[in-house]
Design a protein around this motif. Structure first.
Motif, PDB file in Angstrom:
ATOM      1  N   VAL A  52       0.845  -1.203   0.000  1.00  0.00           N
ATOM      2  CA  VAL A  52       0.000   0.000   0.000  1.00  0.00           C
ATOM      3  C   VAL A  52       0.874   1.244   0.000  1.00  0.00           C
ATOM      4  O   VAL A  52       0.618   2.205  -0.738  1.00  0.00           O
ATOM      5  CB  VAL A  52      -0.943   0.009   1.217  1.00  0.00           C
ATOM      6  N   ARG A  89       2.573   1.579  -3.516  1.00  0.00           N
ATOM      7  CA  ARG A  89       1.696   1.832  -4.657  1.00  0.00           C
ATOM      8  C   ARG A  89       0.730   2.986  -4.445  1.00  0.00           C
ATOM      9  O   ARG A  89       0.111   3.462  -5.400  1.00  0.00           O
ATOM     10  CB  ARG A  89       0.919   0.560  -5.001  1.00  0.00           C
ATOM     11  N   LYS A 127      -2.133   3.025  -3.019  1.00  0.00           N
ATOM     12  CA  LYS A 127      -3.552   2.675  -3.126  1.00  0.00           C
ATOM     13  C   LYS A 127      -3.805   1.360  -2.411  1.00  0.00           C
ATOM     14  O   LYS A 127      -2.888   0.585  -2.142  1.00  0.00           O
ATOM     15  CB  LYS A 127      -3.986   2.564  -4.584  1.00  0.00           C
ATOM     16  N   TYR A 179      -6.530   5.019   5.430  1.00  0.00           N
ATOM     17  CA  TYR A 179      -7.046   3.842   4.737  1.00  0.00           C
ATOM     18  C   TYR A 179      -8.533   3.986   4.436  1.00  0.00           C
ATOM     19  O   TYR A 179      -9.003   3.544   3.381  1.00  0.00           O
ATOM     20  CB  TYR A 179      -6.777   2.578   5.553  1.00  0.00           C
ATOM     21  N   LYS A 184      -8.520   6.237   1.369  1.00  0.00           N
ATOM     22  CA  LYS A 184      -8.123   5.514   0.156  1.00  0.00           C
ATOM     23  C   LYS A 184      -9.218   4.557  -0.311  1.00  0.00           C
ATOM     24  O   LYS A 184      -9.395   4.325  -1.501  1.00  0.00           O
ATOM     25  CB  LYS A 184      -6.833   4.725   0.417  1.00  0.00           C
TER      26      LYS A 184
END
Length: 282
Positions: free
Chosen positions: A53, A56, A58, A166, A169
């Motif tokens: 995570v 990247r 995401k 989170y 996202k």
């Protein structure tokens, strides 16, 4: 009468030791980053998840086991002459129960019983352990189903999330909420209610304040706690889990206070340093 075997999925967050000791079978969910699919708890662990995570920028997608996955998992036990009780992730949160039910229908004579936990993480795990004990006691699939359905509304699951990153996202809070929450150091308090994750409070300030509220909320129900098990479940928050365990042991009569790590599916929605308290009430 056939022996009853207990199945669950990887979101139960029970330790390997508890899984093996209670002869529980586990079917993994999937964690998908772009074109690569991982099996939760088998080919990916939370530390690797958080690394991906971070790299990247995401979150992954998560996916239920397919009906074919469940059929493959069930068929060896059915062929051996045993029956199965499967207790899985809340149907409000996932298609896992639906897919397990499709697989169950491919076996004759109600050999596979599927139960919606209406829960997640060790909220599922507690029900699974109760079912495993009932199976050892010689209870039938129908009796175990009745027991678990009578217990599931009495499972208390509450946890604190360290960051809104989170949730942001994952599309569960807006950019404005994320900005303001980060600025004010908001610590969301989440409970499982009617099978869904529900934001019940927002604690502003230091993490210790949110941790104290989590503990106090649990201790407010100490006279109603089932004395058999209580779980402290965490993602990369081992020191705080140990602290909560010590406090629970000091202030309640629960026999087994177990620390477990949150698996990748739940961690992908809540993020690192999430910590929760899970128990049944009488």
């Amino acid at each position: 009468m056939p022996r009853v075997r207990i199945y669950t999925d990887s979101t139960c967050d029970l330790s390997d030791e508890l899984i093996q000791r209670n002869e529980i079978e586990k079917v993994p969910l999937y964690v998908v980053f772009d074109d690569r699919s991982y099996k939760d708890g088998l080919t990916i662990k939370p530390d690797k998840l958080f690394e991906l995570v971070e790299a990247r920028g995401k979150l992954p997608q998560t996916a239920a086991p397919s009906p074919a996955d469940f059929e493959r998992a069930f068929e060896k036990v059915i062929a051996a002459g045993d029956d199965i009780v499967y207790i899985g992730l809340s149907s409000v949160l996932s298609s896992t129960i639906q897919n397990a039910s499709i697989a169950a229908a491919s076996f004759p004579d109600d050999r596979v019983t599927v139960i919606d936990s209406r829960n997640l993480s060790t909220g599922i795990g507690l029900l699974v352990l109760k079912a495993a004990q009932a199976a050892r006691d010689g209870r039938s699939s129908g009796e175990i189903k009745a027991l678990i359905e009578s217990l599931r509304s009495r499972i208390e699951v509450e946890f604190i999330i360290d960051t809104l990153e989170y949730l942001h996202k994952g599309g569960r809070c807006s950019s404005v909420q994320h900005f303001i929450g980060s600025l004010l150091k908001i610590r969301p308090v989440v409970k499982v209610i009617e099978g869904a994750m529900t934001l019940t409070d927002k604690v502003r300030g230091k993490r210790e304040k949110a941790l104290a509220q989590l503990l106090n909320n649990a201790l407010a129900l100490k006279d109603k706690m089932d004395a058999e098990y209580l779980f402290i479940t965490h993602a990369m928050a081992a020191d705080e889990a140990i602290y909560l365990k010590q406090q629970i042991e000091q202030h309640t009569s629960v026999k087994q206070v177990c620390i477990t790590e949150t698996g990748c599916v739940v961690s992908s929605h809540c993020g690192p340093r999430t910590v929760g308290i899970v128990f049944a009430t009488t």
